[in-house]
Each structure stands twice: as C-alpha cells, then as structure tokens.
Design a protein around this motif. Structure first.
Motif, PDB file in Angstrom:
ATOM      1  N   THR A   7      38.600  50.118  35.437  1.00 52.02           N
ATOM      2  CA  THR A   7      37.403  49.333  35.179  1.00 52.02           C
ATOM      3  C   THR A   7      36.214  50.285  35.155  1.00 52.02           C
ATOM      4  OG1 THR A   7      37.269  48.840  37.551  1.00 52.02           O
ATOM      5  CG2 THR A   7      38.264  47.174  36.155  1.00 52.02           C
ATOM      6  N   GLU A  16      42.558  52.215  39.188  1.00 51.75           N
ATOM      7  CA  GLU A  16      43.246  51.452  40.232  1.00 51.75           C
ATOM      8  C   GLU A  16      44.743  51.672  40.097  1.00 51.75           C
ATOM      9  OE1 GLU A  16      42.004  47.331  39.902  1.00 51.75           O
ATOM     10  OE2 GLU A  16      40.151  47.984  38.945  1.00 51.75           O
ATOM     11  N   GLU A  42      33.847  44.095  44.372  1.00 53.40           N
ATOM     12  CA  GLU A  42      34.729  43.097  43.764  1.00 53.40           C
ATOM     13  C   GLU A  42      36.162  43.609  43.639  1.00 53.40           C
ATOM     14  OE1 GLU A  42      32.730  42.190  40.103  1.00 53.40           O
ATOM     15  OE2 GLU A  42      31.434  40.695  41.062  1.00 53.40           O
ATOM     16  N   THR A  43      36.303  44.886  43.325  1.00 60.14           N
ATOM     17  CA  THR A  43      37.632  45.475  43.205  1.00 60.14           C
ATOM     18  C   THR A  43      38.347  45.468  44.553  1.00 60.14           C
ATOM     19  OG1 THR A  43      36.876  46.877  41.379  1.00 60.14           O
ATOM     20  CG2 THR A  43      38.900  47.538  42.496  1.00 60.14           C
ATOM     21  N   ASN A  45      37.644  43.567  47.190  1.00 55.39           N
ATOM     22  CA  ASN A  45      37.877  42.180  47.605  1.00 55.39           C
ATOM     23  C   ASN A  45      39.066  41.558  46.879  1.00 55.39           C
ATOM     24  OD1 ASN A  45      35.779  42.197  49.439  1.00 55.39           O
ATOM     25  ND2 ASN A  45      34.313  41.259  48.035  1.00 55.39           N
ATOM     26  N   ARG A  46      39.261  41.911  45.616  1.00 50.84           N
ATOM     27  CA  ARG A  46      40.397  41.380  44.855  1.00 50.84           C
ATOM     28  C   ARG A  46      41.725  41.804  45.491  1.00 50.84           C
ATOM     29  NH1 ARG A  46      39.346  43.497  40.155  1.00 50.84           N
ATOM     30  NH2 ARG A  46      40.854  45.169  40.211  1.00 50.84           N
ATOM     31  N   TYR A  47      41.827  43.066  45.857  1.00 49.10           N
ATOM     32  CA  TYR A  47      43.078  43.547  46.453  1.00 49.10           C
ATOM     33  C   TYR A  47      43.267  43.040  47.883  1.00 49.10           C
ATOM     34  CZ  TYR A  47      43.992  46.539  42.470  1.00 49.10           C
ATOM     35  OH  TYR A  47      44.262  46.992  41.205  1.00 49.10           O
ATOM     36  N   GLY A  49      42.046  40.350  49.143  1.00 48.78           N
ATOM     37  CA  GLY A  49      42.323  38.920  49.039  1.00 48.78           C
ATOM     38  C   GLY A  49      43.764  38.611  48.687  1.00 48.78           C
ATOM     39  N   LYS A  50      44.427  39.549  48.024  1.00 42.75           N
ATOM     40  CA  LYS A  50      45.840  39.393  47.680  1.00 42.75           C
ATOM     41  C   LYS A  50      46.756  39.961  48.759  1.00 42.75           C
ATOM     42  CE  LYS A  50      45.131  39.496  42.703  1.00 42.75           C
ATOM     43  NZ  LYS A  50      45.396  40.224  41.448  1.00 42.75           N
TER      44      LYS A  50
END
Length: 66
Positions: A7, A16, A42-43, A45-47, A49-50
């Motif tokens: 990104t 990533e 955001e990057t 938090n995305r990981y 969060g998963k």
C-alpha cells in the motif's frame, strides 16, 4: 502461510508480508505526514483485528521519520 501486499501514500510505501503467522511491515520512503500515519495505523489495526500478533516493523528502508 506466506502472503504479500503493498500500500502507498505520496511519500511512503508499506510492504505487507505474513510468514508463519507473523506480520512483517516494511516501510519505505518517508513517514512524514498525517496520511502516512493514518495508513500505518489502519494497516496495523487490520492485522491485529484479525488476530495477527506479533507485528514486526522493518524501518531499514525509511529515509525520513517525522
């Protein structure tokens, strides 16, 4: 498991990679403005969060950090 993604903003790129359930974020360019910080947050938090932890930051390719 190995996957890769990239990104970008105007100043910074984030490569990533997931290897053995470990996220490796390689930052390239300049981390200098709000759009860069937002993209990084955001990057991460995305990981997280998963359920991916740990997250490793490779800062070796950054040429500027504000």
């Amino acid at each position: 498991m190995l996957s890769a993604r990239m990104t970008t903003t105007n100043f910074m790129q984030i490569k990533e990679k997931i290897e053995n359930n470990i996220v490796i974020l390689t930052l390239q360019g300049a981390l200098q403005s709000e759009p860069d910080a937002i993209l990084l947050r955001e990057t991460v938090n995305r990981y997280v969060g998963k359920g991916f932890t740990p997250v490793i930051f490779d800062l070796g390719s950054l040429n500027y950090l504000n």
